[in-house]
Design an enzyme around this catalytic site. Structure first.
Site, short mmCIF file in Angstrom:
data_model
loop_
_atom_site.label_atom_id
_atom_site.label_comp_id
_atom_site.label_asym_id
_atom_site.label_seq_id
_atom_site.Cartn_x
_atom_site.Cartn_y
_atom_site.Cartn_z
N GLU A 160 3.75 28.30 9.09
CA GLU A 160 4.59 29.35 9.70
C GLU A 160 4.32 30.70 9.05
O GLU A 160 5.23 31.32 8.46
CB GLU A 160 6.07 28.97 9.61
CG GLU A 160 6.43 27.80 10.49
CD GLU A 160 7.92 27.51 10.54
OE1 GLU A 160 8.66 27.99 9.67
OE2 GLU A 160 8.36 26.80 11.46
N GLU A 189 6.36 20.52 14.86
CA GLU A 189 7.60 20.29 14.11
C GLU A 189 8.79 20.36 15.05
O GLU A 189 8.88 21.28 15.87
CB GLU A 189 7.84 21.40 13.06
CG GLU A 189 7.09 21.29 11.77
CD GLU A 189 7.50 22.41 10.79
OE1 GLU A 189 8.67 22.84 10.82
OE2 GLU A 189 6.64 22.85 10.03
C1 GAL Z 1 10.24 25.09 9.37
C2 GAL Z 1 9.22 24.90 8.26
C3 GAL Z 1 9.34 23.54 7.60
C4 GAL Z 1 10.77 23.26 7.28
C5 GAL Z 1 11.58 23.36 8.55
C6 GAL Z 1 13.02 23.03 8.38
O1 GAL Z 1 10.46 26.42 9.64
O2 GAL Z 1 7.91 25.04 8.76
O3 GAL Z 1 8.54 23.53 6.44
O4 GAL Z 1 11.24 24.15 6.32
O5 GAL Z 1 11.50 24.65 9.04
O6 GAL Z 1 13.71 23.13 9.60
#
Ligand code: GAL
Length: 683
Positions: free
Chosen positions: A165, A323
């Site tokens: 990110e 994710e």
């Molecule tokens: C995202 C990030 C992850 C984790 C996640 C939690 O923004 O890429 O590493 O922190 O959020 O929701």
């Protein structure tokens, strides 16, 4: 194995790579370094039981691999790479640059970002570094090269996951090294300082610059910075972060030319620091992170919108949901767990909208560290838990959906334009209303279309518009001349456009297009606005067609030949046109001058669809049901029906349920909260 074609412009020799998994990709961020090695074998066994075939590995592990300056400890990473491979699990191996090691921050505190108030980011978090730091870049690329040389030939390696990110916690740096890079960027863009002065209108407040060296970053100031400068600073920030990605990618391409490279986007951030539609040209596979907001009653609509945006960035090709969460996150004011069935609906909605895989943050829930209360695929409670059972069930569903891999979402009849620059321009400097956000109306129109079963492709200005029947231009505050021409040509060649308030107001320099609003589109629409009348929070205005507006109104005059479809029925502007339409040969141009509420938008979109001949993907019998079709080149098609409602819904469908083979003829009942995926009979 299915192959996947990259759309990254630099891939001269290799354009296709094997798809990352056998079937849809399924898995999550895996941080074995947080656990004793004794847990790893259980992890792999639980992954296999759940059908996990891909993990994102090593994302924040720099400090555990490069344990001191130039000193590498590969042991644990070697062992887990081998273990995963032996277990049949592929790896998106992350360059661990998202989290600089403590020794690096101690030795070079100057690599850290500085905020607008001049505070340098302290150690103890992640992504602390500035993309303009030469020292950071040097260390990061050494790490990347060492990683690529070590694992480039490893059989578990499927893809490189660059950093994490980019820009999430290190966007907008205001440090001195960044200021130098900013001036170089401006010099390259404008060549002559006079051109920059013109673009920014720097005569205002007598800000005239006589050299690029005089330009500062938009640091904390008690008054407001110049909007032209602010917009350029957003573009610079996006380019600086992309520059870091490209530098890492160059090393990876050099060492491992056949391994695809990506980085995880956050298209949900509105406007975020990255112009992802532009970045998408540089990744081999668009990969997006999406987290539902627990307090948002329409979170499934936001998900659908973001998924369609991801697909648009991918040029319609499959993309990867890299994710999302099984249950609660840990960064909202109240971190709501997902309701029964919600995780599966979320995952399958992304797949419906073109993702060829779904991954979670993260595999096993941390017991320590700042994300210890963020959900995972294996929660604190362990495998004997509802979450893990749901993860196993979802894995089985995804295995059954393998035939979907490589298909594309059926081309929509409607396109919508969304633009990072336009959103950034609206967010730059004081505006007529701080209640209006750039993405509010695009998302609301998307939701109304979705509710009616109408598919929409979310595009970036400049994307080809041929073949679409209708085009929505919602609060596209900044429109370049080229965008204005493209929209006009679309309407002139028989397309139907729906333009809304606050579109085409400024040009690419963030300068207002004088002569009446919406400057870029007045002629096309046959309307002219001479003054804005934004509404206060909670105020509404009735329209004479029974709908209700809020947030925005304006004094609209229409030209001859422009039909008024609805007028404001009360208030200072009673009688003023609020919805208008003008014929453009075989096409038309509709204008919406207020923020209709949801029922109003549904009614508007329904009428627009009826007028323009736009049809639904499939007929559904009530709100809350999402229907999306994916098709293969050979004609095989899959209808996804996702019922978010609390009661059963039906959809017209013929075919066979992909998960259990049940035949459907004519009408499919989808129980409340359920998802059905039908391989359709030839249509
Ligand atoms: C995202 C990030 C992850 C984790 C996640 C939690 O923004 O890429 O590493 O922190 O959020 O929701």
């Amino acid at each position: 194995m299915t192959s996947f074609t990259s759309h990254s412009a630099d891939l001269a020799e290799h354009t296709a790579f094997p798809w990352l998994a056998d079937g849809l990709a399924y898995g999550g961020d895996y941080s074995p370094e947080q656990w004793p090695e004794a847990v790893w074998a259980e992890d792999v066994a639980l992954m296999q039981r759940a059908g996990v075939n891909l993990v994102n590995l090593g994302v924040f592990s720099w400090g555990l691999v490069e344990v001191a300056d130039g000193e590498f400890d590969w042991g644990w990473l070697d062992r887990i790479m081998d273990l995963l491979h032996d277990g049949g699990i592929g790896v998106n191996l992350a360059t661990p640059t998202a989290a600089p090691p403590t020794w690096l921050l101690q030795a070079h505190p100057e690599i850290a970002t500085v905020d607008a108030e001049g505070r340098r980011t302290a150690q103890g978090g992640r992504l602390a570094w500035s993309p303009s730091s030469a020292t950071f870049r040097r260390y990061a690329l050494r790490m990347v090269r060492a990683l690529a040389e070590r694992y480039g030939d490893h059989p578990a390696l499927r893809m490189w996951h660059v950093s994490n990110e980019l820009g999430n916690e290190n966007g907008r740096c205001y440090g001195e090294e960044t200021a130098v890079a900013w001036r170089e960027w401006l010099t390259a863009k404008y060549g002559e300082v006079a051109a920059m002065n013109d673009a920014w209108g720097s005569a205002f407040w007598g800000h005239r610059y006589t050299s690029f060296a005089q330009v500062e970053l938009p640091r904390h100031n008690r008054t407001q910075h110049n909007p032209g400068l602010l917009l350029d600073f957003e573009r610079f920030t996006s380019d600086a972060l992309l520059g870091h990605y490209l530098a890492e990618r160059a090393v990876l391409r050099e060492v491992t030319p056949a391994i695809p490279v990506t980085t995880n986007f956050m298209v949900q951030a509105n406007p975020g620091v990255a112009d992802y539609a532009r970045w998408a040209e540089e990744v081999d596979l668009v990969a997006n992170d999406h987290y539902t907001i627990g307090a948002d009653p329409h979170r499934e609509a936001d998900l659908a919108f973001c998924a369609d945006r991801s697909r648009g960035m991918a040029g319609g090709r499959p993309w990867l949901l890299i994710e999302h969460s099984t249950a609660a996150v840990n960064w909202q004011p109240v971190n709501r767990a997902k309701a029964p069935g919600e995780m599966a609906r979320n995952t399958l909605a992304h797949i419906a909208r073109g993702a060829d895989g779904a991954m979670f943050f993260q595999w096993r829930q941390s017991t320590a560290g700042s994300e210890q209360f963020h959900s995972a695929m294996v929660p604190h409670a362990g495998a004997d838990s509802q979450v893990y059972r749901d993860v196993v069930a979802l894995g089985a569903t995804l295995r059954a959906l393998a035939p979907v891999v490589g298909s594309r979402v059926e081309r929509a009849q409607v396109a919508m334009l969304l633009d990072h620059d336009a959103a950034a321009a609206w967010a730059s400097g004081p505006k007529p209303s701080s209640l209006v956000t750039a993405v509010d109306l695009p998302r609301a129109v998307h939701r109304a279309l979705t509710e009616l079963g109408i598919a929409v492709d979310v595009l970036r200005p400049g994307d080809a518009l041929d073949g679409y029947r209708a085009l929505v231009v919602p609060t596209l505050f900044l429109a370049t001349d080229a965008t204005a021409d493209a929209v006009r040509d679309f309407a002139a060649s028989g397309g139907h456009v729906l333009v809304t308030y606050l579109s085409g107001i400024v040009d690419e320099t963030n300068r207002v297009r004088a002569g009446g609003y919406p400057g870029a589109f007045c002629d096309l629409l046959g309307v002219r606005v001479d003054e804005f009348f934004p509404l206060f929070a909670g105020d509404t205005v009735a329209l004479d067609d029974g709908s209700t507006g809020s947030l925005w109104s304006e004094r609209v005059e229409v030209s001859d030949g422009t039909e008024v479809l609805a007028r404001l029925a009360e208030g200072d502007l009673a009688g003023t046109p609020a919805v208008t339409r003008r014929a453009t040969g075989a096409g038309s141009a509709t204008y919406l001058a207020t923020r209709l509420d949801h029922p109003g938008l549904v009614a508007l979109v329904r009428a627009f669809a009826a007028y323009t001949g736009v049809t639904a993907v499939a007929t559904v019998d009530g709100p809350g049901m999402e229907v999306v079709r994916r098709v293969h080149d050979d004609g095989r098609s899959f209808l996804f029906a996702i019922n978010h409602a609390a009661s059963d819904r039906t959809v017209a469908a013929n075919g066979r349920d992909l998960t259990d083979g049940t035949a459907t003829e004519g009408r499919l009942v989808v129980p409340a909260g359920a998802v059905r995926v039908i391989e359709e009979d030839p249509r």
